[in-house]
Write an enzyme that holds these catalytic residues in place. Structure first.
Site, PDB file in Angstrom:
ATOM      1  CE  LYS A  35      -3.806 -25.091  -1.072  1.00  0.00           C
ATOM      2  NZ  LYS A  35      -3.899 -25.715   0.267  1.00  0.00           N
ATOM      3  CE1 TYR A 262       3.522   9.276   2.224  1.00  0.00           C
ATOM      4  CE2 TYR A 262       4.018   7.089   1.331  1.00  0.00           C
ATOM      5  CZ  TYR A 262       3.268   8.265   1.314  1.00  0.00           C
ATOM      6  OH  TYR A 262       2.271   8.406   0.376  1.00  0.00           O
TER       7      TYR A 262
END
Length: 395
Positions: A35, A262
């Site tokens: 999956k 940042y």
């Protein structure tokens, strides 16, 4: 060449599968859980490699996942574990996917679709024993028997349940779930429902309860080289098939006191080199699932990690390797560019950097290279289509 890529070693997957079947109960088989694109490794490539060495059964969550496997040439049993919709049934039935039944109201409708297609559907029943998600409870089994008795196009091949706490130290809940499963199966048999296959074990239960292997064990975590918890380490000889890499695309030397990134939360402590790699949050770098602390020890670990990040020390997933040496992320991870403080070690543009990407969180657009027998067997990008092969399917 791509600036960021993932190498998947199919030999490692095969090794893990062979380790698993060594310890199987003689009557049991391994159902490979592929999956979520085989937990990010690539469901088609993983399933093809496993089928070549004798794996006969695969499990997915969605019909779409099962259809991709069929269209790519997988011939074995493919079980869809999750709930399905009426729109998906025709193609699923034509491709001989085994659907899981968990809802009484859909049985007659599924049978009607089979009648319209002049084709049987092979199905499995999910029993609810304590996961609290999907499955039939004891009070529903009488009605389930009646509905299945009128649905002559539905062939019940298997019955299963899913354990909620198999990897935890306290095994009482799991034992209670297994006892409930046996009670429900006995009741089904009394009602005339006798599925050919029964299965309950996930990776943790497979390791802890060999007497519960039954007809199948559903294995995902162990196949991809991970143990379901720290207490299981070393129980099998597993190999990690996954390596994520990037390349230095910009490199410069900077003086002490240079701010990076940042909010300028990082400042160099000495003359150093800053290397830029073309990978960031958009690719899954630095992204981690939210885990609820399992006790005070887990809670303290989370607090320590967050406090360390506050003062510029990043623990665990934010570290990368260059030339076999761990280097630090300089400041915040960017959306698609990240800066590394690599010190004054010898390096140059294009050098490979090993990066910590979680398998299920890595961007599917990242280039995959599949290795087998010491060579690149195939490569995959998101733009590549899947070939369709007409085959007869074995059940």
């Amino acid at each position: 060449m791509s600036g960021t890529w993932i190498e998947v070693d199919l030999d490692a997957i095969v090794n893990n599968y062979q380790e698993i079947i060594k310890h199987l109960h003689p009557k049991a088989r391994c159902m490979a859980v592929v999956k979520a694109d085989a937990y990010g490794l690539g469901a088609v490539q993983v399933a093809l490699a496993l089928e070549q060495v004798g794996c006969e059964a695969f499990a997915v969550t969605k019909v779409e996942e099962g259809l991709i496997l069929r269209k790519s040439g997988i011939k074995g049993l493919i079980l869809v574990l999750g709930p399905t919709t009426q729109e998906e049934w025709p193609e699923a039935i034509k491709s001989q996917l085994q659907l899981t039944i968990t809802e009484l109201s859909l049985i007659a409708k599924l049978n009607e679709v089979c009648l319209s297609l002049y084709q049987d559907a092979h199905v499995q029943l999910k029993l609810e024993t304590g996961m609290g998600r999907t499955g039939f409870r004891l009070a529903e089994l009488g009605e389930l028997s009646k509905l299945l008795g009128s649905a002559d196009r539905l062939k019940v091949r298997g019955v299963y349940t899913h354990f909620a706490r198999a990897a935890q130290r306290d095994k009482r809940y799991t034992s209670e779930q297994y006892a409930t499963f046996k009670t429900l199966v006995t009741r089904l048999e009394e009602l005339g429902i006798n599925p050919e296959w029964k299965h309950v074990c996930n990776s943790a239960a497979y390791l802890d309860y060999p007497e519960w292997h039954l007809d199948f064990v559903r294995i995902g975590t162990l196949l991809i080289g991970h143990y379901p918890g720290p207490g299981y380490s070393g129980k099998l000889s597993l190999k990690d098939p996954w390596i994520a890499k990037s390349r230095i695309v910009h490199l410069r030397q900077v003086p002490k006191g240079t701010y990076v990134g940042y909010q300028s939360i990082y400042r160099t402590k000495s003359t150093t080199q800053l290397a830029v790699i073309p990978v960031g949050y958009a690719d899954g770098l630095g992204i981690a699932p939210h885990f609820v602390p399992q006790g005070w020890v887990d809670f303290i670990k989370i607090v320590i990690k967050n406090f360390a990040a506050l003062i510029g020390i990043f623990l665990g997933q934010e570290r990368v390797e260059l030339g076999g040496r761990t280097v630090r992320v300089a400041g915040k991870i960017g959306m698609q560019l990240t800066v590394l403080d690599v010190g004054m070690q010898a390096c140059t543009l294009g050098d490979e950097v090993r990066i910590p990407l979680r398998r299920t969180l890595a961007n599917p657009r990242i280039h995959r290279k599949y290795k087998q027998g010491g060579r690149i067997l195939s490569e995959r990008t998101i733009e590549e289509g899947l070939s369709t092969t007409n085959t007869e399917y074995s059940l």
